[in-house]
Design an enzyme around this catalytic site. Structure first.
Site, PDB file in Angstrom:
ATOM      1  N   LYS A 198       0.873  -1.183   0.000  1.00  0.00           N
ATOM      2  CA  LYS A 198       0.000   0.000   0.000  1.00  0.00           C
ATOM      3  C   LYS A 198       0.900   1.219   0.000  1.00  0.00           C
ATOM      4  CE  LYS A 198      -2.733   2.687   3.303  1.00  0.00           C
ATOM      5  NZ  LYS A 198      -3.898   2.665   4.195  1.00  0.00           N
ATOM      6  N   LYS A 200       0.952   5.216   0.686  1.00  0.00           N
ATOM      7  CA  LYS A 200       0.240   6.393   1.196  1.00  0.00           C
ATOM      8  C   LYS A 200       0.464   7.526   0.204  1.00  0.00           C
ATOM      9  CE  LYS A 200      -1.827   6.945   3.980  1.00  0.00           C
ATOM     10  NZ  LYS A 200      -3.144   7.090   4.521  1.00  0.00           N
ATOM     11  N   ASP A 228      -3.557   5.208  -1.455  1.00  0.00           N
ATOM     12  CA  ASP A 228      -4.472   5.860  -0.502  1.00  0.00           C
ATOM     13  C   ASP A 228      -4.115   7.334  -0.322  1.00  0.00           C
ATOM     14  OD1 ASP A 228      -6.019   6.704   1.619  1.00  0.00           O
ATOM     15  OD2 ASP A 228      -4.958   5.507   3.130  1.00  0.00           O
ATOM     16  N   ASN A 230      -5.971   9.609   1.033  1.00  0.00           N
ATOM     17  CA  ASN A 230      -6.748  10.205   2.140  1.00  0.00           C
ATOM     18  C   ASN A 230      -7.703  11.302   1.673  1.00  0.00           C
ATOM     19  OD1 ASN A 230      -4.097   9.363   4.127  1.00  0.00           O
ATOM     20  ND2 ASN A 230      -6.171   8.975   4.869  1.00  0.00           N
ATOM     21  N   GLU A 253      -7.955   3.457  -2.191  1.00  0.00           N
ATOM     22  CA  GLU A 253      -8.443   3.743  -0.841  1.00  0.00           C
ATOM     23  C   GLU A 253      -8.751   5.230  -0.690  1.00  0.00           C
ATOM     24  OE1 GLU A 253      -6.065   1.755   2.125  1.00  0.00           O
ATOM     25  OE2 GLU A 253      -6.501   3.309   3.607  1.00  0.00           O
ATOM     26  N   ASN A 276     -11.200   4.054   5.160  1.00  0.00           N
ATOM     27  CA  ASN A 276     -11.154   4.165   6.615  1.00  0.00           C
ATOM     28  C   ASN A 276     -11.531   5.585   7.001  1.00  0.00           C
ATOM     29  OD1 ASN A 276      -8.101   4.585   5.654  1.00  0.00           O
ATOM     30  ND2 ASN A 276      -8.457   5.864   7.459  1.00  0.00           N
ATOM     31  N   ASP A 300     -10.822  -0.763  12.189  1.00  0.00           N
ATOM     32  CA  ASP A 300      -9.731  -0.377  13.091  1.00  0.00           C
ATOM     33  C   ASP A 300     -10.307  -0.506  14.483  1.00  0.00           C
ATOM     34  OD1 ASP A 300      -8.081   1.130  14.846  1.00  0.00           O
ATOM     35  OD2 ASP A 300      -7.221   2.183  13.135  1.00  0.00           O
ATOM     36  N   HIS A 327      -7.275  -1.130   8.909  1.00  0.00           N
ATOM     37  CA  HIS A 327      -6.535   0.129   8.835  1.00  0.00           C
ATOM     38  C   HIS A 327      -5.537   0.210   9.981  1.00  0.00           C
ATOM     39  CE1 HIS A 327      -6.501   4.245  10.707  1.00  0.00           C
ATOM     40  NE2 HIS A 327      -6.138   4.598   9.492  1.00  0.00           N
ATOM     41  N   ASN A 329      -2.910   3.100  12.231  1.00  0.00           N
ATOM     42  CA  ASN A 329      -2.151   4.315  12.550  1.00  0.00           C
ATOM     43  C   ASN A 329      -0.874   3.858  13.236  1.00  0.00           C
ATOM     44  OD1 ASN A 329      -5.112   5.991  13.194  1.00  0.00           O
ATOM     45  ND2 ASN A 329      -3.540   6.873  11.941  1.00  0.00           N
TER      46      ASN A 329
HETATM   47  O1  GLR Z   1      -5.978   6.423   5.799  1.00  0.00           O
HETATM   48  C1  GLR Z   1      -5.160   5.758   6.384  1.00  0.00           C
HETATM   49  O2  GLR Z   1      -4.894   4.624   6.029  1.00  0.00           O
HETATM   50  C2  GLR Z   1      -4.518   6.400   7.517  1.00  0.00           C
HETATM   51  O3  GLR Z   1      -4.948   7.438   7.890  1.00  0.00           O
HETATM   52  C3  GLR Z   1      -3.395   5.726   8.161  1.00  0.00           C
HETATM   53  C4  GLR Z   1      -2.429   6.623   8.870  1.00  0.00           C
HETATM   54  O4  GLR Z   1      -3.025   7.557   9.667  1.00  0.00           O
HETATM   55  C5  GLR Z   1      -1.476   7.317   7.969  1.00  0.00           C
HETATM   56  O5  GLR Z   1      -2.087   8.007   6.953  1.00  0.00           O
HETATM   57  C6  GLR Z   1      -0.548   8.217   8.710  1.00  0.00           C
HETATM   58  O6  GLR Z   1      -0.330   7.983   9.898  1.00  0.00           O
HETATM   59  O7  GLR Z   1       0.001   9.099   8.074  1.00  0.00           O
HETATM   60 MG    MG Z   2      -6.654   5.070   4.481  1.00  0.00          MG
END
Ligand code: GLR
Ligand code: MG
Length: 431
Positions: A198, A200, A228, A230, A253, A276, A300, A327, A329
């Site tokens: 995955k 980000k 993803d 966001n 995502e 998420n 989560d 999901h 964090n």
């Molecule tokens: O959308 C997601 O998978 C998250 O928000 C996971 C984490 O929060 C991530 O984005 C982060 O910590 O930067």
């Molecule tokens: Mg996400």
């Protein structure tokens, strides 16, 4: 040790844990991030451990909640929600606010309560399991698999936190272009054996992130890939990315923000959408499912209210033919153990789960959990199967005590402003 399950003491230890400079659409991770370690002690001499968010609004709620648990049984899990409802939340601080710039969806008083309950529910299950000599998965009805698969959670990142910022060194190096992302993915596979990836996103313009995913697809042909951002993209941009990467994506995502925008995207692409952000609590399910806005919900246990609620969510997804995965964090080994136990009991878990754990060089356990062939073995030891290291806990707590308050609430945009004083949280859609 006896079978007396009465809670005699609850210990709460806020800590700050080292975190590398991982980039997301809001900014960059702080050098240290807050977590809360929960310990529940029974009259029978058993201690159960749990872990949840440690930002100050969670701590403010956790303290009065902890006081109300003394005298109750660790098996009294349904009552945790009733007790949590009795604790007053300053609604002005949470209602319609977004947490960590929206990465965990919209914040509400109920969601805040559930996030606090989750840490206590895990601690109670750990204590109950230890008292009964049963693993947590057995208390949830029993495991369906012996290991749980995780995906490599790739991030754009800097080599270091900004100059002058106190931090721990990390050995991952920078990843700010397709070659860097592929190199990071290779390290993940070499060290942990992950086979799905995955990335980000929402950090660089979509064309650059498309190029990074293409580079991953070339380097790891046939492996499941996810992107993803966001919710950083418009419906139009989301559809463009879906079209360009449709042949290599397992799912996209949260390309666009909120259920209506996700539904618009979903109506015009065959690429499955995961979330998420728009389905983060039970009240958000009906609209999203009836509009066909999401095909995979990333559960989560922290914000869904614990391991048993995660199973309820999975049952609803099953009913509506929606996929389920997990999901993550920033979290430590207690949470990874909890995630692994519940994931092992969910029948319809068809996607590798997310975990930040490889990014965390510090932990509060005597022994770190390990990934083999991309999976974590499901423990059959009583409780979660982990042991708290008091020295490590004390060290990370001291760091929290020494902090002047600046790091006690995670704020990725504020961390970014140290490198770029002009930085403001981007308005959405960003592209
Ligand atoms: O959308 C997601 O998978 C998250 O928000 C996971 C984490 O929060 C991530 O984005 C982060 O910590 O930067
Ligand atoms: Mg996400």
């Amino acid at each position: 040790m006896t079978r007396d399950l009465t809670i005699t003491e609850v210990r709460l230890t806020p800590i700050l844990v080292a975190d590398p400079p991982l980039l997301n659409t809001q900014g960059v991770h702080q050098p240290y991030t807050p977590r809360l370690i929960v310990e529940v002690v029974t009259a029978g001499g058993v201690t159960g451990v749990g872990e949840t968010y440690g930002d100050s609004k969670y701590l403010e709620l956790a303290r009065p909640f902890a006081d109300k648990l003394v005298g109750r049984q660790v098996s009294d899990l349904n009552a945790l929600f009733v007790v949590a409802d009795e604790v007053a939340v300053d609604r002005g601080r949470v209602e319609n606010q977004v947490d960590v710039g929206g990465l965990r969806g919209v914040q509400t008083a109920d969601k805040l309560r559930l996030s606090v309950v989750s840490g206590f529910e895990v601690a109670c299950l750990d204590a109950l399991g230890k008292a009964l000599g049963l693993p947590v998965h057995a208390l949830l009805g029993g495991k369906l698999r012996d290991q749980v698969e995780y995906s490599a959670y790739l991030f754009y990142k800097w080599a270091h936190h900004p100059a002058g910022v106190a931090c721990e060194k990390d050995e991952w190096g920078a990843a700010v272009d397709p070659a860097g992302v592929v190199e990071q993915a290779r390290k993940f596979t070499e060290r942990y054996g992950f086979t799905s990836f995955k990335l980000k996103g929402g950090v660089f313009p979509p064309e650059e992130e498309i190029a990074a995913v293409r580079a991953l697809a070339e380097a790891f042909p046939g492996h499941p890939l996810r992107l993803d951002p966001n919710g950083a993209w418009s419906v139009e941009t989301s559809l463009k990315v879906a079209q360009e990467l449709g042949d290599v994506l397992e799912y996209l995502e949260d390309p666009a923000l909120g259920t209506p925008a996700m539904a618009e995207v979903a109506a015009k692409t065959d690429v499955p959408l995961a979330t998420n952000m728009c389905v983060t609590t039970f009240t958000e399910i009906q609209e999203a499912f009836t509009k066909g806005a999401v095909q995979v919900v990333l559960s989560d246990h922290h914000y869904w209210g614990g391991l048993r609620n995660t199973r309820e969510l999975a049952a609803m997804c099953r009913t509506f033919g929606v996929g389920v995965s997990m999901h993550s964090n920033t979290h430590l080994g207690i949470s990874l153990a909890a995630m692994t136990h519940v994931a092992s009991t969910v029948p319809n878990l068809h996607h590798a789960c997310d975990s930040h754990y490889p990014w965390q060089s510090e932990d509060v356990l005597t022994e770190r959990l390990t990934f083999e062939d991309g999976s974590v073995k499901v423990s059959d030891a009583p409780g979660l199967g982990v042991e708290l290291d008091r020295d490590k806990l004390a060290f990370l707590h001291q760091r929290w005590l020494d902090d002047d308050g600046r790091l006690r609430d995670r704020d990725d945009a504020a961390a970014m402003r140290i490198a770029d004083p002009e930085w403001v949280t981007p308005t959405v859609p960003r592209w």
